[in-house]
Motif scaffolding. Structure first.
Motif, PDB file in Angstrom:
ATOM      1  N   ALA A  59     -13.811   4.931  16.135  1.00  0.00           N
ATOM      2  CA  ALA A  59     -14.620   3.717  16.311  1.00  0.00           C
ATOM      3  C   ALA A  59     -14.672   2.890  15.033  1.00  0.00           C
ATOM      4  O   ALA A  59     -14.660   1.656  15.085  1.00  0.00           O
ATOM      5  N   GLU A  60     -14.718   3.570  13.876  1.00  0.00           N
ATOM      6  CA  GLU A  60     -14.781   2.866  12.591  1.00  0.00           C
ATOM      7  C   GLU A  60     -14.098   3.726  11.536  1.00  0.00           C
ATOM      8  O   GLU A  60     -14.566   4.825  11.224  1.00  0.00           O
ATOM      9  N   GLU A  61     -12.992   3.231  11.017  1.00  0.00           N
ATOM     10  CA  GLU A  61     -12.205   3.967  10.032  1.00  0.00           C
ATOM     11  C   GLU A  61     -13.088   4.431   8.865  1.00  0.00           C
ATOM     12  O   GLU A  61     -13.823   3.645   8.273  1.00  0.00           O
ATOM     13  N   GLY A  62     -13.042   5.734   8.611  1.00  0.00           N
ATOM     14  CA  GLY A  62     -13.795   6.308   7.502  1.00  0.00           C
ATOM     15  C   GLY A  62     -15.218   6.719   7.838  1.00  0.00           C
ATOM     16  O   GLY A  62     -15.882   7.361   7.045  1.00  0.00           O
ATOM     17  N   THR A  82      -6.656  17.825  -0.908  1.00  0.00           N
ATOM     18  CA  THR A  82      -5.462  17.643  -0.077  1.00  0.00           C
ATOM     19  C   THR A  82      -5.574  16.405   0.799  1.00  0.00           C
ATOM     20  O   THR A  82      -4.776  16.207   1.709  1.00  0.00           O
ATOM     21  N   GLY A  83      -6.575  15.564   0.543  1.00  0.00           N
ATOM     22  CA  GLY A  83      -6.708  14.325   1.290  1.00  0.00           C
ATOM     23  C   GLY A  83      -7.285  14.481   2.675  1.00  0.00           C
ATOM     24  O   GLY A  83      -7.089  13.635   3.538  1.00  0.00           O
ATOM     25  N   GLN A  84      -8.025  15.555   2.913  1.00  0.00           N
ATOM     26  CA  GLN A  84      -8.603  15.775   4.238  1.00  0.00           C
ATOM     27  C   GLN A  84     -10.004  15.174   4.296  1.00  0.00           C
ATOM     28  O   GLN A  84     -10.713  15.193   3.315  1.00  0.00           O
ATOM     29  N   PRO A  85     -10.413  14.659   5.397  1.00  0.00           N
ATOM     30  CA  PRO A  85      -9.709  14.651   6.684  1.00  0.00           C
ATOM     31  C   PRO A  85      -8.686  13.521   6.740  1.00  0.00           C
ATOM     32  O   PRO A  85      -8.787  12.524   6.038  1.00  0.00           O
TER      33      PRO A  85
END
Length: 94
Positions: A59-62, A82-85
């Motif tokens: 619905a909304e990035e981030g 590691t850049g998750q999620p």
């Protein structure tokens, strides 16, 4: 943690994993505490694939919410090293 957990044996996209859970009257896991996080890690530790959680930022990035309720996470332990999620890989074990 009065929950039951099922690890599937085949790879699937997040959408298909969520649908498979829904058909079974379940949902992708929504981690609510450090204890539950540790338990899920122990279940998934020996798998060769990643596992899907029930979080989404569709619905909304981030802005990460649990898919089943659209509520913001009350607990998270992202692996930011590691850049998750992320949604970089579209296949995981369900």
């Amino acid at each position: 943690m009065n929950s039951e957990y099922l690890l599937g044996l085949k790879a699937a996209t997040w959408n298909n994993a969520q649908l498979d859970c829904s058909v079974k009257g379940a949902k992708l896991v929504e981690i609510e505490s450090p204890e539950e996080d540790a338990y899920i890690h122990s279940l998934a530790n020996n798998l060769t694939e990643s596992v899907w959680l029930g979080g989404t930022d569709l619905a909304e990035e981030g802005k990460w919410v649990w898919q089943s309720t659209s509520t913001l996470f009350s607990f998270s332990a992202w692996d930011t090293a590691t850049g998750q999620p992320d949604n970089w890989t579209t296949i995981s074990t369900v």
